[in-house]
Write an enzyme that holds these catalytic residues in place. Sequence first.
Site, PDB file in Angstrom:
ATOM      1  N   ASP A  13      10.120  11.263   7.152  1.00 16.06           N
ATOM      2  CA  ASP A  13      10.920  11.559   5.944  1.00 16.06           C
ATOM      3  C   ASP A  13      12.082  12.531   6.182  1.00 16.06           C
ATOM      4  O   ASP A  13      13.156  12.337   5.607  1.00 16.06           O
ATOM      5  CB  ASP A  13      10.025  12.102   4.809  1.00 16.06           C
ATOM      6  N   LYS A  44       0.310   8.640   2.568  1.00 16.37           N
ATOM      7  CA  LYS A  44       0.496   7.253   2.168  1.00 16.37           C
ATOM      8  C   LYS A  44      -0.381   6.950   0.958  1.00 16.37           C
ATOM      9  O   LYS A  44       0.052   6.303   0.007  1.00 16.37           O
ATOM     10  CB  LYS A  44       0.100   6.312   3.325  1.00 16.37           C
ATOM     11  N   HIS A  67      10.752   1.841   0.943  1.00 13.89           N
ATOM     12  CA  HIS A  67      10.235   0.600   1.534  1.00 13.89           C
ATOM     13  C   HIS A  67       8.833   0.301   0.986  1.00 13.89           C
ATOM     14  O   HIS A  67       8.475  -0.828   0.717  1.00 13.89           O
ATOM     15  CB  HIS A  67      10.227   0.722   3.066  1.00 13.89           C
ATOM     16  N   ASP A  83       1.141  -1.075   6.513  1.00  7.03           N
ATOM     17  CA  ASP A  83       1.663  -0.647   7.811  1.00  7.03           C
ATOM     18  C   ASP A  83       3.158  -0.463   7.743  1.00  7.03           C
ATOM     19  O   ASP A  83       3.844  -1.274   7.123  1.00  7.03           O
ATOM     20  CB  ASP A  83       1.290  -1.671   8.888  1.00  7.03           C
TER      21      ASP A  83
END
Length: 186
Positions: free
Chosen positions: A148, A17, A172, A70
């Site tokens: 993924d 991330k 997103h 998140d």
Amino acid sequence: MIEYARRVSFVTSNEHKFREVKAILEGYGIYVDHSPLDIVEIQASSIEEIAVAKVRSAYERLRRGVIVEDDALSIHALKGFPGPYSSYVFRTIGNEGILRLMYGIEERSAYFISVVAYCSDIVEPVTFTGRVDGTIAYTMRGDGWGYDPIFIPKGSSRTYAEMRDDKSRVSHRRLALDGFAKWFNP
Ligand code: ITT
């Protein structure tokens, strides 16, 4: 040398991330450093609530401008599961478990949500949301992290994992960070 207009600390335990967030925000001239602080996540039914509580604790600890992010994958045929439990479900049953739960189900629509929350000494927690609709693949495809290999965004025939760097053009996370960046560094 890159000149950064602004900077922010990103609190996450997830290296993948961090890499994606850093690359996206750098495109807006925002420098991101990684704070791998261990923040206890509250259990709540919405990821906005989780993100706001988390960014408040992160700010209390660091006392500088911080973001957290998140994510939740929600599968319609499973009534929104794993949703706010995405992290726990990934660590326990993983993609194999999700594919097993989806065995024989043809209605495979799902969506991924990202909530980015920011807090600083002058800003109360503020959130930005990104949502991408798609479907759950029948098998794992591509070499990617998290969900993924099983998530196919609408309009694509490839999973996020198969898209590799193209993922961050449409993800997103990209949508939520576009909102944040335009607000933070207008
Ligand atoms: P934090 O420390 O930032 O909370 P985390 O890995 O617990 O890291 P989340 O709770 O936001 O992150 O993510 C929920 C789950 O969804 C987790 O298992 C992630 O691996 C997965 N996930 C999040 N974003 C993803 C993405 O872009 N692609 C695939 N899986 C993703």
